[in-house]
Design an enzyme around this catalytic site. Structure first.
Site, short mmCIF file in Angstrom:
data_model
loop_
_atom_site.label_atom_id
_atom_site.label_comp_id
_atom_site.label_asym_id
_atom_site.label_seq_id
_atom_site.Cartn_x
_atom_site.Cartn_y
_atom_site.Cartn_z
N TYR A 129 -14.33 -52.57 3.22
CA TYR A 129 -14.95 -53.77 3.77
C TYR A 129 -14.23 -55.05 3.33
O TYR A 129 -14.67 -56.14 3.66
CB TYR A 129 -16.41 -53.87 3.33
CG TYR A 129 -17.38 -53.24 4.30
CD1 TYR A 129 -17.43 -51.87 4.44
CD2 TYR A 129 -18.24 -54.02 5.06
CE1 TYR A 129 -18.31 -51.28 5.31
CE2 TYR A 129 -19.12 -53.44 5.94
CZ TYR A 129 -19.16 -52.08 6.06
OH TYR A 129 -20.03 -51.50 6.94
N LYS B 152 -16.08 -40.18 -3.49
CA LYS B 152 -15.27 -39.06 -3.01
C LYS B 152 -14.07 -39.00 -3.98
O LYS B 152 -12.90 -39.08 -3.59
CB LYS B 152 -14.84 -39.34 -1.57
CG LYS B 152 -14.25 -38.16 -0.85
CD LYS B 152 -15.27 -37.12 -0.45
CE LYS B 152 -14.56 -35.92 0.17
NZ LYS B 152 -15.40 -34.74 0.27
N ASP C 87 -20.22 -36.36 0.48
CA ASP C 87 -20.56 -35.35 1.50
C ASP C 87 -21.72 -34.48 1.02
O ASP C 87 -22.68 -34.22 1.74
CB ASP C 87 -19.34 -34.50 1.88
CG ASP C 87 -18.48 -34.09 0.69
OD1 ASP C 87 -18.70 -34.64 -0.41
OD2 ASP C 87 -17.61 -33.23 0.84
N ASP D 109 -23.00 -48.38 3.02
CA ASP D 109 -23.36 -48.78 4.38
C ASP D 109 -23.87 -47.57 5.17
O ASP D 109 -24.93 -47.60 5.79
CB ASP D 109 -22.12 -49.38 5.05
CG ASP D 109 -22.41 -49.81 6.48
OD1 ASP D 109 -23.51 -50.35 6.72
OD2 ASP D 109 -21.56 -49.60 7.36
#
Ligand code: NAD
Length: 360
Positions: free
Chosen positions: A124, A191, A225, A249
């Site tokens: 972002y 991640k 995930d 988000d």
């Protein structure tokens, strides 16, 4: 003494929701001196700027703002006004509670989670290189030379910066917030197994910060995930979630889904000495001016604002009034009815009126 608050109605359904929230907040009896300021399409037409300087000045002066959603034009090259406000005022912490209210139709009950999303960097950051531009080709050349990895020449590139300093402050914020609210656990979501130098850094830094809270707050981490699956299967296993910007988000909408939809999910963007309160949802342009959408998310954002202003009693009363109206299920908007076409659904204004009646 009255609190001074900047009110930015926004675009699409923003103005009608902002009006509903303003009336409900006033009905708590807390004295607020509202300073109206524009941002978005209206501001663009009147001043030639999507985010006029006087609007930013107003927030800086008052330190607190309540903001309606603002439309982000897609693919036109300019960034989201919402993201621009967060960056310009360094509102680095995005806080989004996800709480079940009785009467809201959802697959889950008794959800009480809190998302803390880093607001200032990650994908972002707005650092992008357009496909085909000379600077993009130059960058691709540099990356290939430095990493010995190939990038297709017809690629666009978005940069994902994650720093120790920004991660340290958001992690501290999450732990302090957890302590303040009597929460038990913070879970970092990354991640880190794939993006070792960005998400890996985020996790390593969060672990460092967690050491300062050992014995007071439990710290765990999970991959994003896996988190998506666990949230759907066992949301009760989580308490406070600490996330980099993009995952925050995406999972925010998942959270909204867990508690019954975007119509009831509030939020806050908080910096060191100022804050902007806004719903998770956007400007839903197709519903603009129809007096149809749910004002709850915006009203509950106002409730969070009252807490920030240390008006806890008023915040409790407002939350209870919203809760009662939803639980009764009579004066609620279409999205809170068993079927969306239910003719007994009321409009935005009428739902706000019902909440105000509870506060009398
Ligand atoms: P959206 O959240 O505006 O709407 C998606 C759908 O969610 C709507 O069609 C509606 O069915 C439902 N919905 C949203 N708010 C609701 C409410 N209060 N009551 C009942 N139902 C509601 O998402 P979008 O269509 O992806 O985005 C529209 C615009 O808003 C885009 O330009 C986007 O960039 C912008 N946006 C702004 C913000 C913000 O101002 N912070 C946040 C998200 C999106």
């Amino acid at each position: 003494m009255a609190h001074k608050v900047t009110l930015i109605p926004g675009d699409g359904i923003g103005p009608e929701l902002a009006d509903a929230a303003k009336r409900c907040i006033e009905a708590t009896g807390v004295k607020i001196e509202w300073e109206h300021a524009d941002a978005g399409e209206e501001a663009l037409q009147q001043t030639g700027s999507l985010l006029p300087e006087p609007t930013l000045e107003s927030i800086k002066r008052n330190k607190v703002a309540l903001k309606g959603p603002i439309t982000t034009p897609i693919g036109t090259g300019f960034r989201s006004v919402n993201v621009a406000i967060r960056h310009a005022l360094d509102l680095y912490a995005c806080v989004r509670p996800a709480k079940s209210y009785k009467g809201v139709r959802s697959r889950y009950q008794d959800i009480d989670l809190l998302i803390v999303r880093e607001n200032s960097e990650d994908l972002y950051a707005g650092i992008e290189f357009e496909e085909g531009k000379p600077e993009t080709k130059e960058l691709i050349g540099q990356i290939e030379a430095g990493s010995k990895k190939k990038i297709r020449p017809d690629s666009g590139i978005s940069i994902k910066p994650i720093s120790i300093s920004a991660t340290t402050r958001i992690a501290k914020f999450a732990f302090e917030y957890a302590l303040k609210l009597g929460r038990k656990k913070v879970t970092a979501v990354t991640k880190a197994n794939i993006m070792k130098f960005t998400d890996g850094l985020f996790l390593k830094t969060a672990r460092e910060v967690a050491k300062q809270y050992e014995g007071r707050i439990i710290f765990e981490d999970t991959l994003v995930d896996n988190m998506a699956m666990q949230l759907v299967q066992k949301p009760e296993n989580f308490d406070v979630l600490l996330l980099p910007n993009l995952y925050g988000d995406i999972l925010s909408d998942l959270f909204a889904g867990l508690i019954g939809g975007l119509g009831i999910a509030p939020g806050a963007n908080i910096g060191d000495n100022m804050a902007v309160f806004e719903a998770v949802h956007g400007s839903a342009p197709k519903y603009k001016g129809l007096n149809k959408t749910n004002p709850t998310a915006m009203i509950l954002s106002g409730m969070l604002m009252l807490r920030y202003l240390k008006e806890d009693q008023a915040a409790d009363r407002l939350e209870q009034a919203v809760q009662d109206v939803i639980a009764e299920g009579r004066f609620v908007t279409y999205d809170l009815k068993p079927v969306r076409t239910d003719p007994s659904a009321v409009g935005t204004k009428e739902m706000a009126d019902a909440i105000i009646n509870k506060l009398k």
